[in-house]
Design an enzyme around this catalytic site. Structure first.
Site: not given
Ligand code: BGP
Length: 487
Positions: A190, A383
């Site tokens: 991320e 995810e």
């Protein structure tokens, strides 16, 4: 119904070292930025607040704490000692891939050693061998929300260019060591979170900083360069490597069809894709210039940086997707929703999870189609999942039908996206085994197919229990996504 997923689709689950391993001071590991985040009871400054803006005083207090405070990521879920049992359970579900990260301070305890910690390297050797035993591909994140804390106290994390070299030493070490054991790699988890949560994403303390955006964008630039150089190095070490970038992708809808709202949503979605624009296309997109100017940010680049970014593009784009929210320029709209490291306006058409994140499976399809149109490279959902407070019934069963619903609906939308022409490599749902929450440090916020007997204070036996979703996911994998509902 026949499966819409490709034959070699990579089904599996994902975790991060700092949320599962524990053993924070074993095997020669150094203290990490995750080990200094404290769990505080409601009413006190919580973990998320610490991650968004850790102060120097707080950091030093945590470094000095040898056991009084509750630092859940120091204990994880005991994966360091139980990885064989856990991997056997993943194998039982039929995982083709397991996403995990390597703990940087397990390999370089302070980040500055010239030689790696052999005991740390050996641990991951054993984990990868165990995965191979079951024909499971490791998908390895090199940096997932942790770094040696020493790099924060000495350099203020990625704010300093010094980190590029230190990171490359680490990346080079793990690429070389595991070149025959790992094929799929991600550089930074991320990466766009450096802008939202500079301590979490980049180990930066903002005390006394005048223009925080300046520091965050500069740090991000260092991470872009480090990631691109790691891609280059990785390819030299093994041309068969497949190396991706990783984004937190939260979809933003215009709250209304007012043109102002549409424009605002477009701008915020562009910002969400700014990092992949750099890492997939190889240059800073023009729209970012106006944003930087508005916030008085000027990024310092060294000669050669432009070429480094241009010449070392990622092989695939991976991302997390949990939820969507809405945006508006109309200040009278005030109902908000919580979310993955950020809040947004609530969308009246969506339900929310126990933690207030809005559930939007169709949003995943929107994102997949949009990214495919924009980049034309393989995508990987690394995810996705539902954080919920599961209960163990008296007979020991855990009936997490709400999780099955969430996941089935998202997987169904992935199948639709594949039909729409999206090239999707795989799916690793988040927290396939219950783990410590990244944002809240709670154990109570569970994502797993496997229940772990531990509470927020660290009490419990650490026993592993199969939830209802365990058997459901096994069937999903066995049918290559064809049977999503009738377990
Ligand atoms: C992502 C992180 C994960 C993770 C997940 C769920 O941002 O990459 O590490 O934990 O979000 O978030 P949380 O644990 O806050 O529910």
């Amino acid at each position: 119904m026949p499966s819409l997923f490709p034959k070699d689709f990579l089904w599996g689950g994902a975790v991060a070292a700092n949320q599962v391993e524990g053993a924070f001071n074993e095997g020669g590991k150094g203290l990490s930025t995750a080990d200094v985040v404290k769990y505080c009871p409601p009413g006190e400054r919580n973990s998320l607040e610490q991650l968004l803006s850790m102060s120097r005083a707080e950091l030093y207090e945590a470094i000095a704490d040898n056991g009084d405070g509750n630092y859940p990521k120091r204990r994880g879920i005991g994966f360091y000692h139980r990885y064989k049992e856990d991997i056997a359970l993943f194998a039982e579900m039929g995982f083709k891939v397991f996403r995990l990260s390597i703990s940087w301070p397990r390999i370089f305890p302070t980040g500055e050693e010239t030689e790696p910690n052999e005991e740390g390297l050996r641990f991951y050797d054993e984990v990868f061998d165990e995965l191979r035993k079951y024909n499971m591909e490791p998908l390895v994140t090199i940096s997932h929300y942790e770094m040696p804390v020493h790099l924060v106290t000495k350099y203020n994390g990625w704010a300093s260019r010094e980190l590029v070299e230190l990171f490359l030493r680490y990346a080079d070490t793990v690429f070389t060591r595991y070149k025959d054991k790992v094929k799929y790699w991600l550089t930074f988890n991320e990466i766009n979170c450096t802008l939202k949560a500079p301590f979490l994403g980049a180990g930066i303390i903002m005390d006394g900083v005048e223009n925080e955006k300046q520091v965050a964008f500069q740090a991000l630039h260092h991470q872009f360069v480090a990631s691109a150089l790691a891609v280059k190095r990785g390819r030299e070490i093994n041309p068969e490597f497949s190396i991706g970038c990783m984004l937190a992708r939260k979809l933003l809808y215009p709250y209304s069809c007012r043109p102002e709202d549409v424009l605002q949503a477009q701008a915020e979605n562009q910002m969400a894709q700014f990092c992949s624009d750099v890492q997939v296309r190889g240059y800073y997109p023009s729209y970012i210039q106006r944003h930087l100017k508005k916030h008085g940010v000027s990024i310092e680049m060294l000669p050669g940086d432009v070429e480094i970014l241009q010449e070392n593009l990622v092989d695939f784009l991976s991302f997390s997707y949990y939820m969507s929210s809405a945006v508006s320029t109309d200040n009278s709209i005030t109902a908000t929703t919580a979310g993955n490291l950020s809040t947004g306006l609530a969308n009246p058409y969506l339900q929310t999870s126990d933690w207030g994140w809005q559930i939007d499976p169709i949003g995943l399809r929107v994102v997949l189609k949009e990214m495919h149109d924009r980049y034309q490279i393989p995508l990987f959902v690394v995810e996705n999942g539902l954080g919920a407070a599961d209960e163990v019934a008296e007979d020991g069963s855990i009936r997490d039908d709400y999780r099955i619903d969430y996941l089935a609906q998202h997987i169904a939308q992935m199948a639709e996206a594949i039909e729409d022409g999206v090239e999707l490599m795989g799916y690793t749902s988040w927290g396939c085994i219950d783990l410590i929450s990244a944002s809240t440090s709670e154990m109570r916020k569970r994502y797993g197919y496997i229940y772990v007997d531990q509470d927020d204070e660290g009490g419990g036996t650490l026993a592993r229990l199969r939830k209802k979703s365990f058997y459901w996911y096994k069937q999903v994998i066995a049918t290559n996504g064809a049977e999503l509902y009738n377990s």
